[in-house]
Design a protein around this motif. Structure first.
Motif, PDB file in Angstrom:
ATOM      1  N   ARG A  26       1.286   8.647  -1.026  1.00  0.00           N
ATOM      2  CA  ARG A  26       0.120   9.239  -0.356  1.00  0.00           C
ATOM      3  C   ARG A  26       0.531   9.888   0.962  1.00  0.00           C
ATOM      4  O   ARG A  26       0.019  10.948   1.330  1.00  0.00           O
ATOM      5  CB  ARG A  26      -0.968   8.196  -0.152  1.00  0.00           C
ATOM      6  CG  ARG A  26      -1.675   7.817  -1.437  1.00  0.00           C
ATOM      7  CD  ARG A  26      -2.941   7.020  -1.187  1.00  0.00           C
ATOM      8  NE  ARG A  26      -2.708   5.667  -0.739  1.00  0.00           N
ATOM      9  CZ  ARG A  26      -2.663   4.605  -1.529  1.00  0.00           C
ATOM     10  NH1 ARG A  26      -2.822   4.739  -2.832  1.00  0.00           N
ATOM     11  NH2 ARG A  26      -2.474   3.406  -1.029  1.00  0.00           N
ATOM     12  N   ARG A  27       1.467   9.254   1.693  1.00  0.00           N
ATOM     13  CA  ARG A  27       1.930   9.857   2.942  1.00  0.00           C
ATOM     14  C   ARG A  27       2.637  11.186   2.671  1.00  0.00           C
ATOM     15  O   ARG A  27       2.437  12.161   3.399  1.00  0.00           O
ATOM     16  CB  ARG A  27       2.857   8.900   3.691  1.00  0.00           C
ATOM     17  CG  ARG A  27       2.135   7.690   4.268  1.00  0.00           C
ATOM     18  CD  ARG A  27       3.001   6.903   5.246  1.00  0.00           C
ATOM     19  NE  ARG A  27       4.286   6.499   4.711  1.00  0.00           N
ATOM     20  CZ  ARG A  27       4.528   5.373   4.040  1.00  0.00           C
ATOM     21  NH1 ARG A  27       3.536   4.521   3.816  1.00  0.00           N
ATOM     22  NH2 ARG A  27       5.739   5.081   3.610  1.00  0.00           N
ATOM     23  N   TYR A  28       3.454  11.238   1.626  1.00  0.00           N
ATOM     24  CA  TYR A  28       4.113  12.500   1.262  1.00  0.00           C
ATOM     25  C   TYR A  28       3.072  13.561   0.897  1.00  0.00           C
ATOM     26  O   TYR A  28       3.186  14.723   1.295  1.00  0.00           O
ATOM     27  CB  TYR A  28       5.064  12.304   0.085  1.00  0.00           C
ATOM     28  CG  TYR A  28       6.350  11.583   0.400  1.00  0.00           C
ATOM     29  CD1 TYR A  28       7.078  11.860   1.554  1.00  0.00           C
ATOM     30  CD2 TYR A  28       6.863  10.634  -0.476  1.00  0.00           C
ATOM     31  CE1 TYR A  28       8.269  11.212   1.830  1.00  0.00           C
ATOM     32  CE2 TYR A  28       8.061   9.979  -0.206  1.00  0.00           C
ATOM     33  CZ  TYR A  28       8.762  10.270   0.946  1.00  0.00           C
ATOM     34  OH  TYR A  28       9.938   9.632   1.210  1.00  0.00           O
ATOM     35  N   ALA A  29       2.091  13.169   0.116  1.00  0.00           N
ATOM     36  CA  ALA A  29       1.046  14.116  -0.288  1.00  0.00           C
ATOM     37  C   ALA A  29       0.305  14.647   0.936  1.00  0.00           C
ATOM     38  O   ALA A  29       0.063  15.861   1.043  1.00  0.00           O
ATOM     39  CB  ALA A  29       0.073  13.449  -1.265  1.00  0.00           C
ATOM     40  N   LEU A  30      -0.038  13.769   1.856  1.00  0.00           N
ATOM     41  CA  LEU A  30      -0.723  14.204   3.079  1.00  0.00           C
ATOM     42  C   LEU A  30       0.146  15.147   3.901  1.00  0.00           C
ATOM     43  O   LEU A  30      -0.344  16.149   4.418  1.00  0.00           O
ATOM     44  CB  LEU A  30      -1.126  12.989   3.923  1.00  0.00           C
ATOM     45  CG  LEU A  30      -2.261  12.137   3.365  1.00  0.00           C
ATOM     46  CD1 LEU A  30      -2.368  10.820   4.123  1.00  0.00           C
ATOM     47  CD2 LEU A  30      -3.573  12.902   3.413  1.00  0.00           C
ATOM     48  N   ALA A  31       1.428  14.834   3.993  1.00  0.00           N
ATOM     49  CA  ALA A  31       2.339  15.686   4.762  1.00  0.00           C
ATOM     50  C   ALA A  31       2.415  17.086   4.147  1.00  0.00           C
ATOM     51  O   ALA A  31       2.376  18.093   4.866  1.00  0.00           O
ATOM     52  CB  ALA A  31       3.727  15.057   4.833  1.00  0.00           C
ATOM     53  N   TYR A  32       2.501  17.153   2.828  1.00  0.00           N
ATOM     54  CA  TYR A  32       2.567  18.468   2.186  1.00  0.00           C
ATOM     55  C   TYR A  32       1.250  19.221   2.347  1.00  0.00           C
ATOM     56  O   TYR A  32       1.240  20.412   2.678  1.00  0.00           O
ATOM     57  CB  TYR A  32       2.943  18.365   0.706  1.00  0.00           C
ATOM     58  CG  TYR A  32       3.085  19.725   0.083  1.00  0.00           C
ATOM     59  CD1 TYR A  32       4.166  20.534   0.418  1.00  0.00           C
ATOM     60  CD2 TYR A  32       2.125  20.224  -0.790  1.00  0.00           C
ATOM     61  CE1 TYR A  32       4.290  21.811  -0.123  1.00  0.00           C
ATOM     62  CE2 TYR A  32       2.255  21.491  -1.329  1.00  0.00           C
ATOM     63  CZ  TYR A  32       3.327  22.275  -0.993  1.00  0.00           C
ATOM     64  OH  TYR A  32       3.447  23.542  -1.511  1.00  0.00           O
ATOM     65  N   LEU A  33       0.140  18.533   2.130  1.00  0.00           N
ATOM     66  CA  LEU A  33      -1.161  19.191   2.265  1.00  0.00           C
ATOM     67  C   LEU A  33      -1.386  19.687   3.700  1.00  0.00           C
ATOM     68  O   LEU A  33      -2.002  20.728   3.912  1.00  0.00           O
ATOM     69  CB  LEU A  33      -2.285  18.241   1.851  1.00  0.00           C
ATOM     70  CG  LEU A  33      -2.342  17.916   0.365  1.00  0.00           C
ATOM     71  CD1 LEU A  33      -3.345  16.798   0.109  1.00  0.00           C
ATOM     72  CD2 LEU A  33      -2.673  19.156  -0.447  1.00  0.00           C
ATOM     73  N   ARG A  34      -0.869  18.950   4.661  1.00  0.00           N
ATOM     74  CA  ARG A  34      -1.002  19.348   6.066  1.00  0.00           C
ATOM     75  C   ARG A  34      -0.260  20.670   6.322  1.00  0.00           C
ATOM     76  O   ARG A  34      -0.654  21.440   7.196  1.00  0.00           O
ATOM     77  CB  ARG A  34      -0.447  18.244   6.956  1.00  0.00           C
ATOM     78  CG  ARG A  34      -0.888  18.314   8.387  1.00  0.00           C
ATOM     79  CD  ARG A  34      -0.385  17.121   9.186  1.00  0.00           C
ATOM     80  NE  ARG A  34      -0.948  15.856   8.783  1.00  0.00           N
ATOM     81  CZ  ARG A  34      -2.127  15.374   9.164  1.00  0.00           C
ATOM     82  NH1 ARG A  34      -2.893  16.084   9.946  1.00  0.00           N
ATOM     83  NH2 ARG A  34      -2.543  14.195   8.784  1.00  0.00           N
ATOM     84  N   SER A  35       0.785  20.933   5.575  1.00  0.00           N
ATOM     85  CA  SER A  35       1.566  22.152   5.781  1.00  0.00           C
ATOM     86  C   SER A  35       0.964  23.368   5.067  1.00  0.00           C
ATOM     87  O   SER A  35       1.470  24.476   5.225  1.00  0.00           O
ATOM     88  CB  SER A  35       3.009  21.942   5.300  1.00  0.00           C
ATOM     89  OG  SER A  35       3.058  21.886   3.885  1.00  0.00           O
ATOM     90  N   GLN A  36      -0.100  23.163   4.297  1.00  0.00           N
ATOM     91  CA  GLN A  36      -0.708  24.245   3.520  1.00  0.00           C
ATOM     92  C   GLN A  36      -2.066  24.638   4.103  1.00  0.00           C
ATOM     93  O   GLN A  36      -2.858  23.785   4.452  1.00  0.00           O
ATOM     94  CB  GLN A  36      -0.892  23.813   2.058  1.00  0.00           C
ATOM     95  CG  GLN A  36       0.386  23.368   1.387  1.00  0.00           C
ATOM     96  CD  GLN A  36       1.437  24.457   1.392  1.00  0.00           C
ATOM     97  OE1 GLN A  36       1.205  25.569   0.922  1.00  0.00           O
ATOM     98  NE2 GLN A  36       2.605  24.142   1.937  1.00  0.00           N
TER      99      GLN A  36
END
Length: 178
Positions: A26-36
């Motif tokens: 979930r942390r990885y997913a949030l980090a990627y979504l934050r960059s988009q």
């Protein structure tokens, strides 16, 4: 899972924030979504998360690794984050977007960056005051321009203001549950 504040803005409880952040995927997913800037497909998200998890590039992620991440995001992680109000998750279209509520998780991801170094402030204040009083006692200009009691008064007043600010922030953080 989340609550409404008196101002009407949605806020995450401490337990919900920790529940979301407990899982690395979930942390990885949030980090990627934050960059988009826009919504991304679950496939794109799964590919990026799988690459981070396996410390490789998206080109080198195997279809098995990608499928495993996709399935867990689709069935478990994205619904949990959507229920918490952290993401908008359209299961039918297969897209996900970060919501503004996700910014509240920053308090838990990097709390040290937000908290002032109070002992450093107190030490700096004591050192500056010590230099001023010592300069006055040995007759150094410009420290002799004010009486020593003025320095002591400024020191006491500064410590009182610094202590009040420290107590106020500690009290506010306790109320917020941080």
């Amino acid at each position: 899972m989340s609550t409404e504040s008196s101002s009407g803005s949605r806020t995450l409880s401490r337990d919900v924030a920790f529940e979301i952040l407990t899982n690395a995927r979930r942390r990885y997913a949030l980090a990627y979504l934050r960059s988009q800037a826009d919504a991304v497909s679950i496939g794109e998200l799964a590919e990026e998360v799988a690459a981070w998890e396996h410390d490789t590039t998206t080109e080198l992620v195997s279809s098995k690794e990608r499928k495993s991440v996709y399935t867990s995001l689709y069935q478990t992680h994205l619904p949990k984050m959507a229920d918490a109000g952290v993401v908008e998750y359209d299961r039918q279209r297969g897209v996900v977007r970060l919501r503004d509520t996700a910014d509240e998780l920053d308090d838990y991801l990097s709390p040290a960056a937000e908290k002032p170094n109070w002992s450093g402030y107190y030490l700096a204040l004591a050192v500056v005051t010590g230099i001023a009083v010592s300069g006055h006692l040995v007759g150094m200009y410009p420290f002799t321009e004010a009486p020593v009691f003025a320095y002591v008064g400024v020191l006491l007043g500064s410590f009182a203001l610094l202590s009040a600010a420290n107590m106020g922030l500690v009290h506010r953080n306790r109320e917020r549950g941080v």
